[in-house]
Each structure stands twice: as structure tokens, then as C-alpha cells.
Design a protein around this motif. Structure first.
Motif, short mmCIF file in Angstrom:
data_model
loop_
_atom_site.label_atom_id
_atom_site.label_comp_id
_atom_site.label_asym_id
_atom_site.label_seq_id
_atom_site.Cartn_x
_atom_site.Cartn_y
_atom_site.Cartn_z
N ALA A 18 0.81 -1.23 0.00
CA ALA A 18 0.00 0.00 0.00
C ALA A 18 0.85 1.28 0.00
N GLU A 19 2.03 1.24 0.62
CA GLU A 19 2.86 2.45 0.71
C GLU A 19 3.68 2.68 -0.56
N GLU A 20 3.65 1.70 -1.46
CA GLU A 20 4.47 1.78 -2.68
C GLU A 20 3.75 2.53 -3.79
N PHE A 21 4.50 3.30 -4.56
CA PHE A 21 3.94 3.99 -5.73
C PHE A 21 3.99 3.00 -6.90
N ARG A 22 2.85 2.44 -7.23
CA ARG A 22 2.83 1.39 -8.27
C ARG A 22 1.61 1.59 -9.17
N PRO A 23 1.75 2.39 -10.26
CA PRO A 23 0.61 2.67 -11.14
C PRO A 23 -0.04 1.42 -11.69
N GLU A 24 0.73 0.33 -11.82
CA GLU A 24 0.21 -0.91 -12.41
C GLU A 24 -1.00 -1.43 -11.65
N ARG A 25 -1.14 -1.07 -10.37
CA ARG A 25 -2.27 -1.62 -9.60
C ARG A 25 -3.62 -1.16 -10.18
N TRP A 26 -3.60 -0.09 -11.01
CA TRP A 26 -4.83 0.46 -11.58
C TRP A 26 -5.13 -0.09 -12.97
N LEU A 27 -4.28 -0.99 -13.48
CA LEU A 27 -4.43 -1.46 -14.86
C LEU A 27 -4.85 -2.92 -14.92
N ASP A 28 -5.64 -3.26 -15.94
CA ASP A 28 -5.96 -4.68 -16.14
C ASP A 28 -4.87 -5.34 -17.00
N ASP A 29 -5.08 -6.58 -17.37
CA ASP A 29 -4.05 -7.31 -18.11
C ASP A 29 -3.75 -6.71 -19.47
N ASP A 30 -4.71 -5.95 -20.02
CA ASP A 30 -4.48 -5.31 -21.32
C ASP A 30 -3.92 -3.88 -21.17
N GLY A 31 -3.59 -3.52 -19.96
CA GLY A 31 -3.02 -2.18 -19.74
C GLY A 31 -4.06 -1.07 -19.71
N LEU A 32 -5.34 -1.46 -19.55
CA LEU A 32 -6.41 -0.45 -19.51
C LEU A 32 -6.70 -0.06 -18.07
N PHE A 33 -6.95 1.23 -17.86
CA PHE A 33 -7.22 1.75 -16.52
C PHE A 33 -8.54 1.20 -15.99
N VAL A 34 -8.54 0.72 -14.75
CA VAL A 34 -9.76 0.21 -14.12
C VAL A 34 -10.04 1.06 -12.88
#
Ligand code: HEM
Length: 213
Positions: free
Chosen positions: A122-138
Motif C-alpha cells: 500500500a505504501e508503494e507507488f505502483r501505477p500498475e495496480r490500476w491497470l488490467d491485463d491489457d493495460g487499460l485503466f480500471v
């Protein structure tokens, strides 16, 4: 002024800070911006030529940039603490009883860092957590990602704010690579009405195209 200016300006400062601390993420956004705008043509000229390529479609296709801005707001919500007044006696979802005219604070800053909501990283800056497998924002429920508040009084300028921040960030990252003026230096926060840095953010801006990234 506070709603429309300090919020976006402050978020962009925290965004730049996060990107200076992780060049991989910064380069990934710069690549996405280039692919969405000028593609293989790297020598479009200056900022005016570049902004002419920033079409609706181009901005809309920048999912990784959208995710990185959202991740910034998760960790550094522009409104870190918000207060509400109860209109009537009620019971909160956790069973807590409140009385009419009680004041209730909720803390987007704390909610954005809770491990039981966001996982051990949770404390890490990780934009990937907002993306699905196709790289689309969820998107997440606004009751979990509370930076813009939720419900009928959710921020009226949310979409405008994203658009403004994406245009600004895309132009900056297309043209420059940013690094901390002093390597590994950190900044803290001052919690006021909006979340401020507790001092200046000194960064170095290097022309990006000459670096090949
Ligand atoms: C990163 C940018 C922004 C964040 C994080 C943000 C966050 C918020 C939050 C948390 C509230 C609820 C405050 C409350 O009632 O307790 C709010 C309300 C509001 N925001 Fe934003 N805001 C941002 C940008 C903007 C921009 C750019 C505009 C205008 C262009 C704007 C216009 C408004 C308005 C008009 C309200 C009041 C809505 C209502 O009470 O019905 N905001 N915003």
C-alpha cells in the motif's frame, strides 16, 4: 481558487516527486505519451507542435499516465482530510452511532494507505495496480479511492482536473526527463486544507529527446 488550482498544482508536484524517485515509471509514461502523439516521429519540433498532436483520442489512450496520476492521488490526496456534519441521528456502516450535528472526519490520506484495502504494498507507488491485463485503466469505487469524495457531492471538476493534469504532464514528460537535484533527497508534507510539501522540491530538467528515452 482552492478547488480548481491548489488541488491540481499540488498533485502535479507530488506526481513529479514520485517520478523522480522512479525513473522506470517516468520513462514508461514518456514512451506512452510519445506513442500516443507523435509515434515514431520524434522530431516534431517544440512544445506548440507537440500540443497540436494532443488530441482527445491521444489523451484518452494514455492509460498508464492516468494510472500514475491516480496513484499519486491515492498516496497524496490533494484534500487529505474532509469533514462532514450529520443532518440526523444515524449509524455508520461499521455500526458506529452518530448524532444530529456531530462532525465526522474522513481521511483520504489514511484510507489511501490502508493495507487491508490496497494490499501489503500500500505504501508503494505502483501505477500498475490500476491497470488490467491489457493495460487499460480500471477505476475503483469512490468509496475506496476517496480523493475526490463520493456520492452526490463528488468533486465537480474531477474529469476536468484529470484532463488538465494529463495535458500538463504529457507536455513536460515528452520534452524533459526530471531527476531530484540532490539524489535520494525526500520531502515531507504539511497538512493544511490541501496537502502541501513541507519545503521546496528541487528538480533538474534534462531535454528528453537527446537521451533517447
Ligand atoms: C486533483 C484535483 C482535485 C481534487 C483531488 C479535488 C477534490 C475534491 C474534493 C475532495 C471535494 C469535496 C470537498 C467537500 O465537499 O468536502 C471537491 C469538491 C469540488 N471540486 Fe474538486 N478536486 C480537484 C480539482 C477540481 C477542479 C480542477 C475543479 C474545477 C474546475 C474542482 C471543482 C470542485 C467543485 C465545484 C466542488 C464542490 C462540489 C459540490 O459540493 O457539489 N475540483 N473536490
Amino acid at each position: 481558487m482552492i478547488a480548481g488550482r491548489d488541488t491540481t498544482a499540488g498533485t502535479l508536484s507530488w506526481f513529479l516527486y514520485d517520478l523522480c524517485r522512479d525513473q522506470r515509471i517516468q520513462d514508461k509514461i514518456a514512451r506512452e505519451v510519445r506513442e500516443a502523439t507523435t509515434g515514431d516521429h520524434q522530431d516534431v519540433g517544440g512544445v506548440q507542435e507537440f500540443t497540436a498532436c494532443l488530441t482527445e483520442d491521444a489523451i484518452g489512450s494514455m492509460h498508464y499516465l492516468h494510472a500514475a496520476l491516480t496513484e499519486t492521488l491515492r498516496l497524496y490526496p490533494a484534500v487529505p482530510s474532509d469533514v462532514k456534519c450529520c443532518f440526523s441521528d444515524d449509524t455508520l456502516p461499521d455500526g458506529h452511532a452518530v448524532r444530529r450535528e456531530d462532525m465526522v472526519n474522513y481521511l483520504p490520506y489514511a484510507i489511501g494507505r490502508m493495507k487491508f484495502l490496497w494490499g501489503d504494498d500500500a505504501e508503494e507507488f505502483r501505477p500498475e495496480r490500476w491497470l488490467d491485463d491489457d493495460g487499460l485503466f480500471v477505476p475503483e469505487s469512490p468509496y475506496k479511492f476517496t480523493a475526490f469524495q463520493a456520492g452526490p457531492r463528488i468533486c465537480l471538476g474531477k474529469e476536468f482536473a484529470y484532463r488538465q493534469m494529463k495535458i500538463f504532464a504529457a507536455a513536460l514528460l515528452y520534452l524533459f526527463r526530471f531527476e531530484m537535484w540532490e539524489r535520494d533527497s525526500t520531502v515531507g508534507y504539511r497538512s493544511m486544507l490541501t496537502l502541501k510539501m513541507d519545503g521546496p522540491l528541487y528538480v533538474r530538467a534534462l531535454p528528453r529527446r537527446s537521451t533517447g528515452n
